[in-house]
Design an enzyme around this catalytic site. Structure first.
Site, short mmCIF file in Angstrom:
data_model
loop_
_atom_site.label_atom_id
_atom_site.label_comp_id
_atom_site.label_asym_id
_atom_site.label_seq_id
_atom_site.Cartn_x
_atom_site.Cartn_y
_atom_site.Cartn_z
N LYS A 268 -117.08 -50.57 -42.99
CA LYS A 268 -116.82 -50.89 -41.58
C LYS A 268 -118.06 -51.55 -40.96
O LYS A 268 -119.15 -50.98 -40.98
CB LYS A 268 -116.47 -49.60 -40.82
CG LYS A 268 -116.34 -49.79 -39.30
CD LYS A 268 -115.94 -48.49 -38.59
CE LYS A 268 -115.96 -48.65 -37.06
NZ LYS A 268 -115.63 -47.39 -36.36
N ASP A 273 -119.71 -50.91 -30.82
CA ASP A 273 -118.42 -50.35 -30.44
C ASP A 273 -118.50 -49.77 -29.03
O ASP A 273 -118.95 -48.65 -28.84
CB ASP A 273 -118.01 -49.26 -31.45
CG ASP A 273 -116.68 -48.62 -31.09
OD1 ASP A 273 -115.95 -49.19 -30.23
OD2 ASP A 273 -116.35 -47.56 -31.67
N LYS A 280 -115.77 -46.41 -23.76
CA LYS A 280 -116.45 -45.14 -24.00
C LYS A 280 -117.26 -44.74 -22.78
O LYS A 280 -117.69 -45.60 -22.02
CB LYS A 280 -117.42 -45.30 -25.19
CG LYS A 280 -116.76 -45.37 -26.55
CD LYS A 280 -117.82 -45.46 -27.64
CE LYS A 280 -117.19 -45.58 -29.01
NZ LYS A 280 -116.43 -44.39 -29.43
N ASP A 291 -122.40 -48.48 -35.61
CA ASP A 291 -121.02 -48.50 -36.09
C ASP A 291 -120.81 -49.50 -37.24
O ASP A 291 -119.69 -49.70 -37.68
CB ASP A 291 -120.07 -48.79 -34.92
CG ASP A 291 -118.75 -48.05 -35.05
OD1 ASP A 291 -118.68 -47.12 -35.87
OD2 ASP A 291 -117.80 -48.42 -34.34
N ASP A 350 -110.31 -47.89 -28.74
CA ASP A 350 -111.51 -47.30 -29.33
C ASP A 350 -111.27 -46.82 -30.77
O ASP A 350 -112.21 -46.49 -31.47
CB ASP A 350 -112.02 -46.16 -28.44
CG ASP A 350 -113.46 -45.78 -28.74
OD1 ASP A 350 -114.13 -46.55 -29.46
OD2 ASP A 350 -113.90 -44.72 -28.25
N GLU A 352 -110.77 -48.53 -33.30
CA GLU A 352 -110.79 -49.91 -33.81
C GLU A 352 -111.18 -50.00 -35.27
O GLU A 352 -110.83 -50.97 -35.95
CB GLU A 352 -111.74 -50.76 -32.96
CG GLU A 352 -113.22 -50.72 -33.36
CD GLU A 352 -113.87 -49.36 -33.25
OE1 GLU A 352 -113.34 -48.51 -32.50
OE2 GLU A 352 -114.88 -49.10 -33.92
N ARG A 354 -110.21 -48.35 -37.91
CA ARG A 354 -109.04 -48.39 -38.79
C ARG A 354 -108.31 -49.72 -38.69
O ARG A 354 -107.67 -50.16 -39.64
CB ARG A 354 -108.13 -47.19 -38.46
CG ARG A 354 -107.58 -47.19 -37.07
CD ARG A 354 -107.08 -45.82 -36.64
NE ARG A 354 -108.16 -44.92 -36.22
CZ ARG A 354 -107.98 -43.67 -35.82
NH1 ARG A 354 -106.75 -43.16 -35.81
NH2 ARG A 354 -108.99 -42.93 -35.45
N1 BES Z 1 -117.16 -45.53 -34.01
C1 BES Z 1 -116.36 -44.50 -33.46
C2 BES Z 1 -116.56 -43.15 -34.17
C3 BES Z 1 -117.91 -42.49 -34.00
C4 BES Z 1 -118.10 -41.56 -33.01
C5 BES Z 1 -118.92 -42.74 -34.89
C6 BES Z 1 -119.31 -40.92 -32.89
C7 BES Z 1 -120.15 -42.11 -34.76
C8 BES Z 1 -120.34 -41.18 -33.77
C9 BES Z 1 -114.88 -44.86 -33.59
O1 BES Z 1 -114.58 -46.21 -33.51
C10 BES Z 1 -114.18 -44.19 -32.45
O2 BES Z 1 -114.44 -44.55 -31.34
N2 BES Z 1 -113.29 -43.27 -32.75
C11 BES Z 1 -112.57 -42.57 -31.77
C12 BES Z 1 -111.15 -42.44 -32.24
C13 BES Z 1 -110.21 -41.89 -31.20
C14 BES Z 1 -110.06 -42.88 -30.07
C15 BES Z 1 -108.88 -41.61 -31.86
C16 BES Z 1 -113.22 -41.20 -31.60
O3 BES Z 1 -113.66 -40.62 -32.58
O4 BES Z 1 -113.33 -40.75 -30.46
ZN ZN Z 2 -116.07 -47.48 -34.04
MN MN Z 3 -114.34 -46.83 -31.47
#
Ligand code: BES
Ligand code: ZN
Ligand code: MN
Length: 501
Positions: A268, A273, A280, A291, A350, A352, A354
């Site tokens: 990835k 992000d 966020k 990210d 968010d 994203e 996947r």
């Molecule tokens: N890049 C983030 C995940 C992340 C969070 C990595 C904290 C490192 C530290 C990912 O893209 C994300 O935002 N995931 C969301 C998914 C949710 C919206 C289903 C998350 O984990 O909140």
């Molecule tokens: Zn992310």
């Molecule tokens: Mn995200």
């Protein structure tokens, strides 16, 4: 930094500093015992006086020890001998490296490889000592206008062995460890670079530079128009809000017969992000520059593989873009068509990772892979589940999960398996498309993996969620270089297996 192996007794080593281990209670390691004998109990007298307890990761620097050719002797505490496990060894090795680096020594001879670590051999000790040397000397100060001048006098590290029989085998291990350490350094540097420098274009340039410096690597970069032609509607939906062009980077390493199916690593590469329209919260949002650590680990691992000359074919695939809000950004509720033909209702922009990975995973099928492993900072839920110790692991084949877990354990870069049961799949049901991109708060790491599994049915696949392990926060903020050690070890093991067949 240069490394070498030296056999013989520690008192006979002519270097600026000799490093020896001492257990709690005063029991000397084999090498320390030899030097103590030559020095007429100089060490045991100091220990008896109570100046060195042997407590884990403590150190004591001595000068001009009698009958010893080296100027300095550094004693490092190993803790209780009955509890001398991997972690105690690593803490001691790091403490020893820091203490040596604080002196003016230009070279040091470390008697660490033959220490009796529970369940580990000298191969492991030597590898970890090399990694500790790199880890403790790592700085990311290229963006400071006046980088602090720290003591860079330590140039050479020798590994002292009393028993010379293993010297030749350990030489190979040492070279592999250096390749892994350099791969980790590349991954850390890319991770630590800010989003305004480390853009998708920058990552592509790094991949092209790797091909330039390593003849065994070929890099190609696809542009947005190419992705459009391939039907990557999911990946392209993420980059819509960004001014930076998205890139799909492919690195092909050829180390084996062309006919041998490759192992494909998909990383990835979200270079920032923000969450997109599902923005966020502001606190710690800067950490979302990390990210792209999956992508960085793919680049680091490919560099290590090329430097180790592994007899394998390995492909790296890096989907890279930014996730930003704008007037043209994807909105919650938007429905896109992935390269696989499956449609996705984007309920949260968010989620994203996947969305870019699913198209990259479909694309990975073009290489007729033996195995595909994706690496992604995918879910915050993984940090809640496993903290910052283990990466989350999923696989559609048990033997692959076992091999990756074993490689992680071997490299002390561990992963923990979570279930990929069908029972979780209905959480992704959508009223309007083939699936939605989120499954709700419960089991967030698992439903993210379930989403990816819908695009990986044609091959052996594993997914590593490195959200908790790729970087540290707070005072120690910085990329860790993980899971380069796990991936490199897995590939080393695979290269060995194919040799045996
Ligand atoms: N890049 C983030 C995940 C992340 C969070 C990595 C904290 C490192 C530290 C990912 O893209 C994300 O935002 N995931 C969301 C998914 C949710 C919206 C289903 C998350 O984990 O909140
Ligand atoms: Zn992310
Ligand atoms: Mn995200």
């Amino acid at each position: 930094m240069e490394f070498s192996i030296k056999t013989g007794s520690p008192e006979k080593q002519r270097s600026d500093c000799v490093v020896l281990g001492v257990f709690e209670g005063g029991k000397l390691s084999g090498a320390a015992l030899a030097l103590d004998k030559a020095a007429k109990h100089y060490l045991s007298d100091i220990i008896a006086r109570g100046d060195m307890s042997g407590k884990a990761a403590t150190t004591l620097l001595l000068h001009r020890v009698p009958n010893t050719l080296s100027e300095r002797v550094l004693l490092v505490g190993l803790g209780k001998s009955a509890e001398f496990h991997a972690k105690q060894f690593l803490d001691a090795a790091c403490a020893a490296m820091r203490a040596v680096q604080a002196t003016g020594a230009k070279d040091a001879t470390l008697y660490l490889a033959e220490l009796p670590v529970a369940g580990r051999d000298s191969t492991w000790c030597l590898t970890q000592a090399v990694l500790a040397a790199y880890e403790t000397s790592y700085r990311f100060d290229r963006l400071k206008s006046k980088p602090e001048k720290d003591n860079k006098s330590l140039q050479k590290i020798h590994f002292g062995l009393i028993d010379g029989k293993q010297a030749a085998a350990l030489k190979t291990v040492q070279n592999q460890a250096v390749a892994i350490a350099k791969g980790m350094k590349l991954a850390k540097d890319l991770g630590n670079l800010p989003g305004n420098i480390c853009t998708p274009t920058y990552l592509a340039a790094q991949a092209l530079a790797l091909a330039k410096s390593h003849k065994s690597i070929k890099t190609t970069v696809l542009e947005e128009k190419d992705m459009q032609k391939l039907g990557m509607g999911s990946l392209l939906s993420v980059t819509r809000g960004s001014e930076q062009p998205a890139k799909l980077i492919t690195l092909e390493y050829h180390g084996a017969d062309k006919k041998q199916k490759p192992i494909v690593l998909v990383g990835k590469g979200i270079t920032f992000d923000s969450g997109g329209i599902s923005l966020k919260p502001g606190a710690e949002m800067d950490e979302m520059k990390y990210d792209m650590c999956g992508a960085a680990s793919v680049l680091g691992t490919l560099q290590a593989v090329a430097e180790m000359n592994l007899k394998l074919n390995v492909v790296g695939v890096i989907p890279s873009c930014e996730n930003l809000p704008s007037g043209s950004a994807t909105k919650p509720g938007d429905i896109v068509t992935s390269m696989s033909g499956q449609t996705i209702e984007i309920l949260n922009t968010d989620a994203e990772g996947r969305l870019i990975l699913c198209d990259a995973l479909t694309y990975a099928g073009k290489f007729k892979p033996d195995t595909v492993v994706d690496i992604a900072t995918l879910t915050g839920a993984c940090v809640i589940a496993l903290g910052h110790v283990a990466s989350g692991l999923f696989s559609n084949q048990e033997s692959l999960a076992r091999d990756l877990l074993a490689a992680g354990d071997q490299a002390y870069d561990r992963a923990w398996q979570l279930p990929l049961w069908d029972d979780y799949q209905p959480l992704l049901d959508s009223n309007f498309a083939d699936m939605q991109n989120i499954g709700g708060r419960a089991g967030g790491t698992i439903t993210a993996a379930c989403f990816l599994s819908r695009f990986t049915k044609d091959y052996r696949w594993a997914h590593l969620d490195i959200a908790g392990t790729a970087h540290k926060s707070g005072k120690e903020k910085g990329a860790t270089g993980r899971p380069v050690p796990l991936l490199a070890q897995y590939l080393i093991n695979r290269a060995k297996d194919s040799k045996q067949q």
